[in-house]
Write an enzyme that holds these catalytic residues in place. Sequence first.
Site, short mmCIF file in Angstrom:
data_model
loop_
_atom_site.label_atom_id
_atom_site.label_comp_id
_atom_site.label_asym_id
_atom_site.label_seq_id
_atom_site.Cartn_x
_atom_site.Cartn_y
_atom_site.Cartn_z
N PHE A 1 0.80 -1.23 0.00
CA PHE A 1 0.00 0.00 0.00
C PHE A 1 0.82 1.27 0.00
O PHE A 1 0.30 2.36 -0.21
CB PHE A 1 -0.93 0.02 1.22
CG PHE A 1 -1.82 -1.18 1.31
CD1 PHE A 1 -2.77 -1.45 0.31
CD2 PHE A 1 -1.72 -2.07 2.37
CE1 PHE A 1 -3.58 -2.56 0.37
CE2 PHE A 1 -2.52 -3.19 2.44
CZ PHE A 1 -3.46 -3.45 1.45
N GLY B 1 13.78 -5.82 13.65
CA GLY B 1 13.53 -6.53 14.90
C GLY B 1 14.71 -7.33 15.34
O GLY B 1 15.83 -6.90 15.10
N LYS C 1 13.20 -12.82 5.30
CA LYS C 1 12.68 -13.65 6.41
C LYS C 1 11.21 -13.98 6.19
O LYS C 1 10.74 -15.03 6.62
CB LYS C 1 12.89 -12.94 7.74
CG LYS C 1 12.06 -11.67 7.83
CD LYS C 1 11.68 -11.27 9.23
CE LYS C 1 10.58 -10.22 9.12
NZ LYS C 1 10.46 -9.34 10.25
N SER D 1 2.74 -15.22 12.92
CA SER D 1 3.20 -14.55 11.71
C SER D 1 2.22 -14.78 10.58
O SER D 1 1.82 -15.90 10.28
CB SER D 1 4.58 -15.09 11.31
OG SER D 1 4.78 -14.97 9.92
N ARG D 2 1.84 -13.68 9.94
CA ARG D 2 0.87 -13.81 8.83
C ARG D 2 1.48 -14.53 7.64
O ARG D 2 0.81 -15.21 6.90
CB ARG D 2 0.36 -12.43 8.44
CG ARG D 2 -0.57 -11.85 9.50
CD ARG D 2 -0.81 -10.40 9.29
NE ARG D 2 0.44 -9.64 9.42
CZ ARG D 2 0.51 -8.32 9.46
NH1 ARG D 2 -0.58 -7.59 9.36
NH2 ARG D 2 1.68 -7.71 9.58
N ASN D 3 2.79 -14.35 7.48
CA ASN D 3 3.45 -15.05 6.37
C ASN D 3 3.46 -16.56 6.60
O ASN D 3 3.19 -17.35 5.70
CB ASN D 3 4.87 -14.53 6.21
CG ASN D 3 4.87 -13.11 5.68
OD1 ASN D 3 4.54 -12.87 4.53
ND2 ASN D 3 5.21 -12.15 6.53
N VAL E 1 -2.79 -9.71 1.76
CA VAL E 1 -1.69 -10.37 1.06
C VAL E 1 -0.47 -10.32 1.96
O VAL E 1 -0.07 -9.25 2.42
CB VAL E 1 -1.40 -9.66 -0.28
CG1 VAL E 1 -0.26 -10.36 -1.00
CG2 VAL E 1 -2.65 -9.66 -1.16
N GLU F 1 3.22 -10.09 3.11
CA GLU F 1 4.37 -9.39 2.51
C GLU F 1 5.29 -10.34 1.74
O GLU F 1 5.82 -10.01 0.69
CB GLU F 1 5.22 -8.74 3.62
CG GLU F 1 4.51 -7.74 4.49
CD GLU F 1 4.52 -6.36 3.88
OE1 GLU F 1 4.97 -6.22 2.73
OE2 GLU F 1 4.06 -5.43 4.56
#
Lengths: 333, 333
Positions: free
Chosen positions: B87, B139, B194, B257-259, B282, B284
């Site tokens: 975005f 991080g 990552k 983690s969304r991934n 979506v 990353e």
Amino acid sequence: MDKPLKYAVFGAGSWATAIVKMLSENLNEIGWYMRSVYTKEHLLREQHNPNYLSSVEFHIEQLKLSNDINEIAEYADVLIFVIPSAFIHSELEKLKVDISNKIIVSAVKGIMPETELLVGEHFHDIYKVPYENIAVIAGPCHAEEVALERLSYLTISCADQNKATAIANSLSSDYIKTKITDDVIGVEYAVMLKNIYAIAAGIAHGLGYGDNFQSVLMSNAIREMKRFIKKVHKMKRNINNSAYLGDLLVTGYSVFSRNRMFGNMIGKGYTVKSAQMEMNMVAEGYYATKSAHELNLKNTKKTQMPIINAVYEILYENKNPKTVFMKLTEKLD
Amino acid sequence: MDKPLKYAVFGAGSWATAIVKMLSENLNEIGWYMRSVYTKEHLLREQHNPNYLSSVEFHIEQLKLSNDINEIAEYADVLIFVIPSAFIHSELEKLKVDISNKIIVSAVKGIMPETELLVGEHFHDIYKVPYENIAVIAGPCHAEEVALERLSYLTISCADQNKATAIANSLSSDYIKTKITDDVIGVEYAVMLKNIYAIAAGIAHGLGYGDNFQSVLMSNAIREMKRFIKKVHKMKRNINNSAYLGDLLVTGYSVFSRNRMFGNMIGKGYTVKSAQMEMNMVAEGYYATKSAHELNLKNTKKTQMPIINAVYEILYENKNPKTVFMKLTEKLD
């Protein structure tokens, strides 16, 4: 070699049972020594180990079971020792057979508290086994996942790469992939040190530190491990290989690791003694912490090892885990 | 600098909210741009973000909230962008203020799909921000643990170490420790890569691989990451530092983690489209996979990156995850 090598496993814990299972995918006969008469009888009757990985069914005709360590030592060419480091010394005292010409494989995860020797060193010093006949099996590998036949990778290290290959082949299968290396000492230290870091991870968890801190702890642990191993045995190695980093991670992140569980209890306020009584065992990392600490003291140029030192202060100097970890967090980055 | 620098955060997701919280420990005023009028009104009325980290209470008098990106860009000296990479391009199109003399900080975890540029490169190329004014926050740090004030470590990278220090100081607190580095490009790539490895970890989990395999995957991932980053930006770095290995671990081992979650769905048989619809977003790492793959194609001497290639084949070439991972397991060690 004309005749195929005969293999035997010494020990009947979960890791020993997993190794017998791996061998049974390839070999017609496997010697298996266990101290307990009950375990042997149960195996003969029920085809599984009553205490560990009991879902694994063995074909009894493949196994040569015995409660006599000398019988199995006599039988085999390749002797795989999978007895906890705290008990191996007293077990070996029963050994009368000359094993100086056998191949000795250590799957013991730790250092022998009585002699402060790595298991390989012990066999070399006491039993006159030449170093080219000493091998080490390292993970990353939870025995429980071997029982489930989940894909796992092992590293077999031996100065003699032909022997490493032979051992690796006897363990490989659909669900076990193996690689070989000649870094026997480095791998053996890594196996020992990871248990200390698993205790550290457990203490951190018990004290309420979260996942962000855990990842920083592991990132610092692998750097500390690299420094430590480089000091005791300098050679070209990639510390991020599975035998070092992978094994650290599978232990440090496992909620099933007994070392991590022990640390967790310490972090939550148990004393060392009460945690050991509650667990009904002594975690390997407990002895490893003392050995690593003393080994470092002997060096004139000491390795920076803030994590091991913190665990040592908590386990052996009775210091407050909260205070020790507060100081440790300042040293990590 | 005589006057203290004014800071502003762009974005209102969980990581943006966490960064505002960190800054609010140190600064009297923080600019905060968010697209949603509703979020802004809710914050003013209820003192917390309605959608993310809603347990975090802000002192509204510390915040300069606006739905006008130009107002906040005008206000601040240090602009921290925390908008998902998918975005950020459309958000930046609204930007009319000259930001070429501002300090730009990227906390965007990924690459911009429209331009295939790292966020830092985008600001340099399009907005003429000199590289010494571009910084990256890495991080390992889950935003959720910042909300709980659990000890976390951040790495701030900037070619100008004074600026890195200033930004680090504005983020440090009892529960946030910071370190600085000048490896802006390496850290930015690590942050991007990552997420691909987290997708791989999720796919493996979805396919039924266990913890033993996960540790081998992470051990191979950090070696692959090292090769990749070395190719795109060669300099002396320790890949096991927290900004690289730590960040990989906190993401790769996180069930939040969304991934990883996206990968898990793919492993369980969802198509890419249905997984994205189900998650209503979506991940990353989806874009990062394509970018990393294409970047590698451009190199004449290609980097060996079997994990990224496997994820690419599954996400972009519609190959069967099970088959692709079977092949991948042969390439790992």
